[in-house]
Design an enzyme around this catalytic site. Sequence first.
Site, mmCIF file in Angstrom:
data_model
loop_
_atom_site.group_PDB
_atom_site.id
_atom_site.type_symbol
_atom_site.label_atom_id
_atom_site.label_comp_id
_atom_site.label_asym_id
_atom_site.label_seq_id
_atom_site.Cartn_x
_atom_site.Cartn_y
_atom_site.Cartn_z
ATOM 1 N N SER A 164 0.827 -1.207 0.000
ATOM 2 C CA SER A 164 0.000 0.000 0.000
ATOM 3 C C SER A 164 0.864 1.260 0.000
ATOM 4 C CB SER A 164 -0.964 -0.015 1.196
ATOM 5 O OG SER A 164 -0.261 -0.352 2.366
ATOM 6 N N LEU A 199 5.832 3.543 -3.568
ATOM 7 C CA LEU A 199 6.580 2.907 -4.653
ATOM 8 C C LEU A 199 5.713 1.846 -5.337
ATOM 9 C CD1 LEU A 199 9.297 2.393 -6.142
ATOM 10 C CD2 LEU A 199 9.794 0.680 -4.396
ATOM 11 N N HIS A 252 22.270 6.181 -9.576
ATOM 12 C CA HIS A 252 21.843 6.371 -10.973
ATOM 13 C C HIS A 252 22.976 6.921 -11.859
ATOM 14 C CE1 HIS A 252 18.038 5.512 -9.282
ATOM 15 N NE2 HIS A 252 17.630 6.742 -9.021
ATOM 16 N N LYS A 268 26.526 15.642 -11.992
ATOM 17 C CA LYS A 268 25.809 16.801 -11.469
ATOM 18 C C LYS A 268 24.340 16.434 -11.296
ATOM 19 C CE LYS A 268 25.020 21.319 -13.510
ATOM 20 N NZ LYS A 268 25.627 22.241 -14.454
HETATM 21 C C1 BG6 Z 1 14.589 8.187 -7.544
HETATM 22 C C2 BG6 Z 1 14.902 9.266 -6.543
HETATM 23 O O1 BG6 Z 1 15.477 7.128 -7.395
HETATM 24 O O2 BG6 Z 1 14.701 8.729 -8.851
HETATM 25 C C3 BG6 Z 1 13.980 10.455 -6.722
HETATM 26 O O3 BG6 Z 1 14.743 8.750 -5.229
HETATM 27 C C4 BG6 Z 1 13.990 10.931 -8.163
HETATM 28 O O4 BG6 Z 1 14.369 11.508 -5.865
HETATM 29 C C5 BG6 Z 1 13.798 9.776 -9.126
HETATM 30 O O5 BG6 Z 1 12.961 11.877 -8.312
HETATM 31 C C6 BG6 Z 1 14.010 10.223 -10.560
HETATM 32 O O6 BG6 Z 1 13.677 9.209 -11.442
HETATM 33 P P1 BG6 Z 1 13.305 9.556 -12.940
HETATM 34 O O7 BG6 Z 1 13.133 8.218 -13.581
HETATM 35 O O8 BG6 Z 1 12.039 10.352 -12.887
HETATM 36 O O9 BG6 Z 1 14.430 10.349 -13.496
#
Ligand code: BG6
EC number: 1.1.1.49
Length: 484
Positions: free
Chosen positions: A15, A18, A250, A333
């Site tokens: 629920s 995510l 990322h 960045k």
């Molecule tokens: C998530 C972060 O991993 O990635 C968020 O926790 C961020 O803060 C999101 O907004 C961004 O993902 P995307 O796919 O929208 O670039």
Amino acid sequence: VSETGSLSIIVLGASGDLAKKKTFPALFNLFHQGFLNPDEVHIFGYARTKLSDQELRDKIHGYLVDEKNASEKADALSKFLQLIKYVSGPYDSEDGFKRLDKAISEHEISKRTSEGSSRRLFYLALPPSVYPPVCKMIKAWCTNKSDLGGWTRIVVEKPFGKDLESAEQLSSQIGALFDEPQIYRIDHYLGKELVQNMLVLRFANRFFLPLWNRDNIANVQIVFREDFGTEGRGGYFDEYGIIRDIIQNHLLQVLCLVAMEKPVSLKPEHIRDEKVKVLQSVIPIKDEEVVLGQYEGYRDDPTVPNDSNTPTFATTILRIDNERWEGVPFILKAGKAMSSKKADIRIQFKDVPGDIFKCQKQGRNEFVIRLQPSEAMYMKLTVKQPGLEMQTVQSELDLSYKQRYQGVSIPEAYERLILDTIKGDQQHFVRRDELKAAWEIFTPLLHRIRDGEVKSIAYKPGSRGPTEADQLLEKAGYLQTHGY
Ligand code: BG6
């Protein structure tokens, strides 16, 4: 998906945000496209809140379709929702997980064919603090025990820890219960179309092979911006900050794909071996190659402490000390509450020696891969300005996905990655040693930020971030080109 037999997808934290925003919509899209066979699949939600099956379905319903396509997908939607069952219970209680196991087993008996195996995919849409108890419970009560074969897999989301030590501790706790091939650490950037395109681009195109090195490339920028702040997530964000939220995972994953050597093959282990080597070649980050920012107004969030030094913006320069990249700054960045929403990779090439056209000032060759929005790749290059005079101008060779691939819909990162977990393909998931190497790079800096030794500079929301970041870029040799 070639394997057959019952497939149970268990979403823990069903629920939560995510699950509602990413996991269930991705599952629905896979179902809609025929990747989840209703004769085999059941989806279970598990969370603490007491809900009926129907109440969970009602809760997620609105996230699965939008107004535009609701009628076209109505039939698939109602079939999909019927596959969802709900079990409630705490994250550390035997009783809850025994009931979950019972529900899964009943489903397996009802769907199993004589040659079918039982596949159990546990998706932990949960905060990492409960990973250890949940994994313990799954291991004790819910793993696949069928003598017809099958598997049990665990999907976890970042943040995997807060620094090297906590991440290693988490890895050991989970590693004591499940083998590495059972653990899928999601970094959803690895599921994005143009991130997945990276290896093809680099290793299937003659153009790039001889140029992709320190002799030709002046600098690499990997940039993430969002045009909104941490609204509603201030409490979470303040504990982590932009480096842990975006850069350490990322952007660093993207860096690996830009910088790695050609893998022996496309086998997941071969690819991940090369990524680990890149991470291990990064030398310690220097404080003078870091600019941190915090947007004005961030601390107005009641869940954020008044004296918070947590960065909502950071520019850091990473240096890879190997034969290919020595001397080339990799500028990472990321920022919240910036002027635009964009993620791209910018490869800037060195100046052409012997500038007979006197055109150097117009800008260098640059190759840009725009991850989002509007996926595109373009190359900035110098051409003769059309006309009678011999003048030069910067122009672009442009591959915009929307124009080039009209009518092709680009899958959501989560769809692709969930499908991989069902297929058992770990190529686009983070391996334990990769995670460790990523934390090794950022932990010293993160500790200095925690101790207030590196401070965040205030910037205006809706801006480009602190001007100090642009100065750092210039110092690193980035030459601003026309139109950027
Ligand atoms: C998530 C972060 O991993 O990635 C968020 O926790 C961020 O803060 C999101 O907004 C961004 O993902 P995307 O796919 O929208 O670039």
